[in-house]
Design an enzyme around this catalytic site. Structure first.
Site, short mmCIF file in Angstrom:
data_model
loop_
_atom_site.label_atom_id
_atom_site.label_comp_id
_atom_site.label_asym_id
_atom_site.label_seq_id
_atom_site.Cartn_x
_atom_site.Cartn_y
_atom_site.Cartn_z
N THR A 130 0.82 -1.21 0.00
CA THR A 130 0.00 0.00 0.00
C THR A 130 0.86 1.27 0.00
O THR A 130 2.00 1.24 0.46
CB THR A 130 -0.90 0.00 1.26
OG1 THR A 130 -1.47 1.28 1.43
CG2 THR A 130 -0.11 -0.32 2.53
N ASP A 131 0.27 2.36 -0.47
CA ASP A 131 0.96 3.66 -0.40
C ASP A 131 1.01 4.18 1.04
O ASP A 131 1.74 5.13 1.33
CB ASP A 131 0.28 4.68 -1.32
CG ASP A 131 -1.18 4.96 -0.97
OD1 ASP A 131 -1.74 4.26 -0.09
OD2 ASP A 131 -1.77 5.87 -1.60
N GLU A 132 0.22 3.56 1.94
CA GLU A 132 0.15 4.08 3.31
C GLU A 132 1.47 3.90 4.05
O GLU A 132 1.71 4.54 5.07
CB GLU A 132 -1.00 3.42 4.07
CG GLU A 132 -2.32 3.64 3.35
CD GLU A 132 -3.57 3.31 4.16
OE1 GLU A 132 -3.52 3.35 5.39
OE2 GLU A 132 -4.59 3.03 3.52
N TYR B 188 -1.82 -0.58 11.02
CA TYR B 188 -1.95 -1.24 9.70
C TYR B 188 -0.78 -0.89 8.80
O TYR B 188 -0.08 -1.78 8.29
CB TYR B 188 -3.27 -0.84 9.02
CG TYR B 188 -3.30 -1.15 7.54
CD1 TYR B 188 -3.31 -2.47 7.08
CD2 TYR B 188 -3.28 -0.12 6.58
CE1 TYR B 188 -3.31 -2.75 5.72
CE2 TYR B 188 -3.28 -0.40 5.22
CZ TYR B 188 -3.29 -1.72 4.80
OH TYR B 188 -3.28 -2.01 3.45
N LYS C 101 2.29 -3.24 7.28
CA LYS C 101 2.56 -3.42 5.85
C LYS C 101 4.00 -2.98 5.53
O LYS C 101 4.68 -3.60 4.70
CB LYS C 101 1.56 -2.63 4.98
CG LYS C 101 0.13 -3.15 5.02
CD LYS C 101 -0.03 -4.57 4.45
CE LYS C 101 0.13 -4.65 2.95
NZ LYS C 101 -0.25 -5.99 2.43
P1 NAD Z 1 -9.56 -7.65 2.35
O1 NAD Z 1 -9.54 -7.35 3.81
O2 NAD Z 1 -10.79 -7.42 1.57
O3 NAD Z 1 -9.19 -9.21 2.13
C1 NAD Z 1 -8.16 -9.83 2.83
C2 NAD Z 1 -8.27 -11.34 2.59
O4 NAD Z 1 -7.18 -11.97 3.27
C3 NAD Z 1 -9.55 -11.96 3.15
O5 NAD Z 1 -10.11 -12.84 2.20
C4 NAD Z 1 -9.08 -12.71 4.38
O6 NAD Z 1 -9.88 -13.87 4.68
C5 NAD Z 1 -7.66 -13.09 3.99
N1 NAD Z 1 -6.80 -13.27 5.17
C6 NAD Z 1 -6.66 -12.45 6.23
N2 NAD Z 1 -5.79 -12.97 7.12
C7 NAD Z 1 -5.36 -14.15 6.59
C8 NAD Z 1 -4.44 -15.15 7.03
N3 NAD Z 1 -3.80 -15.03 8.21
N4 NAD Z 1 -4.23 -16.21 6.23
C9 NAD Z 1 -4.88 -16.34 5.04
N5 NAD Z 1 -5.76 -15.44 4.59
C10 NAD Z 1 -6.01 -14.35 5.36
O7 NAD Z 1 -8.32 -6.88 1.76
P2 NAD Z 1 -8.17 -6.16 0.33
O8 NAD Z 1 -8.75 -4.81 0.42
O9 NAD Z 1 -8.60 -7.09 -0.74
O10 NAD Z 1 -6.58 -5.98 0.27
C11 NAD Z 1 -5.75 -6.98 -0.30
C12 NAD Z 1 -4.30 -6.55 -0.18
O11 NAD Z 1 -4.11 -5.31 -0.84
C13 NAD Z 1 -3.83 -6.34 1.27
O12 NAD Z 1 -2.52 -6.85 1.38
C14 NAD Z 1 -3.85 -4.84 1.44
O13 NAD Z 1 -2.88 -4.43 2.38
C15 NAD Z 1 -3.51 -4.38 0.04
N6 NAD Z 1 -4.03 -3.04 -0.31
C16 NAD Z 1 -5.37 -2.80 -0.26
C17 NAD Z 1 -5.85 -1.54 -0.63
C18 NAD Z 1 -7.33 -1.24 -0.64
O14 NAD Z 1 -7.71 -0.10 -0.98
N7 NAD Z 1 -8.23 -2.17 -0.32
C19 NAD Z 1 -4.97 -0.55 -1.03
C20 NAD Z 1 -3.60 -0.83 -1.04
C21 NAD Z 1 -3.14 -2.09 -0.71
P1 TYD Z 2 -10.70 3.81 4.24
O1 TYD Z 2 -11.65 3.33 3.20
O2 TYD Z 2 -10.78 3.22 5.61
O3 TYD Z 2 -9.25 3.63 3.62
P2 TYD Z 2 -7.80 4.13 4.21
O4 TYD Z 2 -7.95 4.47 5.62
O5 TYD Z 2 -6.99 2.90 4.02
O6 TYD Z 2 -7.39 5.27 3.36
O7 TYD Z 2 -10.86 5.39 4.41
C1 TYD Z 2 -10.71 6.27 3.30
C2 TYD Z 2 -10.81 7.69 3.84
O8 TYD Z 2 -12.15 7.91 4.33
C3 TYD Z 2 -9.89 7.96 5.03
O9 TYD Z 2 -9.43 9.32 4.95
C4 TYD Z 2 -10.79 7.82 6.24
C5 TYD Z 2 -12.14 8.27 5.71
N1 TYD Z 2 -13.32 7.61 6.35
C6 TYD Z 2 -14.36 8.41 6.86
O10 TYD Z 2 -14.32 9.66 6.80
N2 TYD Z 2 -15.43 7.78 7.43
C7 TYD Z 2 -15.50 6.43 7.53
O11 TYD Z 2 -16.51 5.91 8.10
C8 TYD Z 2 -14.44 5.62 7.00
C9 TYD Z 2 -14.49 4.12 7.07
C10 TYD Z 2 -13.37 6.27 6.40
#
Ligand code: NAD
Ligand code: TYD
Length: 339
Positions: A123-125, A150, A154
């Protein structure tokens, strides 16, 4: 390729598997997922009977389970993680276990199994926060400076992945992407939370002053970026992946959603700010564009509208999720139920 995909029942993982089976039908995919609260096999119903697709329930922290399931695969795509910042603030420990320790277990099994490519999805975070007043962006050379449990977990996982390349020569690649949005996203995240709350006639909780900025990446653009990196990416390299948005504040994202859904701004409820809330994210994706020819195809306005439509048309999918464990989480996070 014989892919071993971790976390394939989650949001991005399931979109990725559906994308991969469509674009590369000759390849096989093992989906290894612990099915935590965020994992949902319903996402993959359409490919359940495909002989090239296999699901294995297992935890990435368990080396034996990983070893058995990874046997015969040549490429790892690692999505599995605890992924929600607010949950990491409520309890950091599962984040350290899965994201840091679990990643190391996977790396070790991959190394012993002579895996040809270990792709780590990050992630960019990990880069921390940018100033609202400036227009700079994160890139591959930005210093790591994570703020939430988080993002710190990461960041830890990224460092360990690179250490396995530097120390043992494991052929790794990493992508650091921005906030994804699109179908199948768990409704604890901002965009699906806003859309589903509106459908349910509930207010949208906006943290703090609502001026925080995120870089929004449509999930299929992200899947294509991983495809490009797996196909032509350089071993040991990191690629930043972002969307096509100009800086857009959270409250303006909500206003767009409200307009798309024909509702007014009285649905917005400002609530207490997230602890350690990063102010602004923005991604410079020049490297992956120049080296691998990738760029985001989907405009935020068009695909936000399609995302709204998807949630309107798949109410059973998210209503099932919003029952059960989600209720308890919503009360701890927002101080009241989601109903
Ligand atoms: P998500 O929370 O929707 O899904 C995570 C999946 O991982 C789930 O299916 C869960 O059952 C599985 N999981 C969790 N712990 C586990 C374990 N110990 N063993 C096996 N499986 C396990 O997450 P997502 O949003 O699909 O994100 C996927 C990846 O992308 C993550 O690594 C996250 O850090 C990264 N990412 C997500 C975003 C975003 O905007 N969602 C942005 C940047 C990076
Ligand atoms: P989120 O979807 O949790 O992603 P991330 O924290 O990984 O960026 O949140 C996106 C943005 O929205 C973040 O600035 C937090 C804000 N946010 C709210 O304002 N209200 C909410 O209920 C949630 C879940 C997020």
């Amino acid at each position: 390729m014989k892919l071993f995909v971790t976390g394939g029942a989650g949001f991005i993982g399931s979109n990725f598997i559906l994308y991969w089976m469509r674009e590369h039908p000759e390849d096989s995919v093992v989906n290894f997922d612990a099915l935590t609260y965020a994992g949902n096999l319903e996402n993959l119903k359409s490919i359940e009977g495909n002989p090239n697709y296999h699901f294995v329930k297992g935890n990435i922290c368990n080396a034996e389970e990983v070893k058995d399931a990874m046997a015969g695969c040549d490429t790892v795509v690692h999505f599995a993680a605890e992924s929600h910042v607010d949950r990491s603030i409520l309890d950091a420990s599962p984040f350290i276990k899965t994201n840091v320790l679990g990643t190391q277990v996977l790396l070790e099994v991959a190394l012993k199994g002579n895996i040809k490519r270990f792709h780590h999805v990050s992630t960019d975070e990990v880069f921390g926060s940018l100033d609202l007043e400036k227009s700079d962006k994160f890139s591959e050379t930005t210093r790591y400076n994570p703020h939430s449990p988080y993002s710190a977990s990461k960041a830890g996982s990224d460092h360990i992945v690179r250490a396995y390349f530097d120390t043992y020569g494991l052929p790794i690649t990493i992508t650091n992407c921005s906030n994804n949005y699109g179908p199948l996203q768990f409704p604890e995240k901002f965009i699906p939370l806003a859309i589903t709350n509106i459908i349910e006639g509930k207010k949208i909780p906006v943290y703090g002053d609502g001026l925080n900025v995120r870089d929004w990446l449509y999930v299929e653009d992200h899947c294509r970026a991983i495809d490009r990196v797996l196909t032509d990416g350089k071993i040991g390299e990191t690629y930043c992946v972002g969307g096509v948005t100009e800086d857009i504040s959270n409250v303006n994202v909500v206003k767009k959603i409200l307009a798309l859904m024909g509702k007014d701004e009285t649905m917005i409820e400002y609530v207490k700010d997230r602890l350690g809330h990063d102010r602004r994210y923005a991604i410079d994706w020049t490297k992956i564009n120049k080296e691998l020819g990738w760029k985001p195809q989907y405009s935020f306005d068009d695909w936000l509208e399609k995302t709204v439509t998807w949630y309107k048309e798949h109410q059973e999918w998210w209503k099932r999720i919003k029952n059960g464990e989600y209720q308890a989480y919503y009360v701890s996070q927002y101080g009241k139920g989601s109903k």
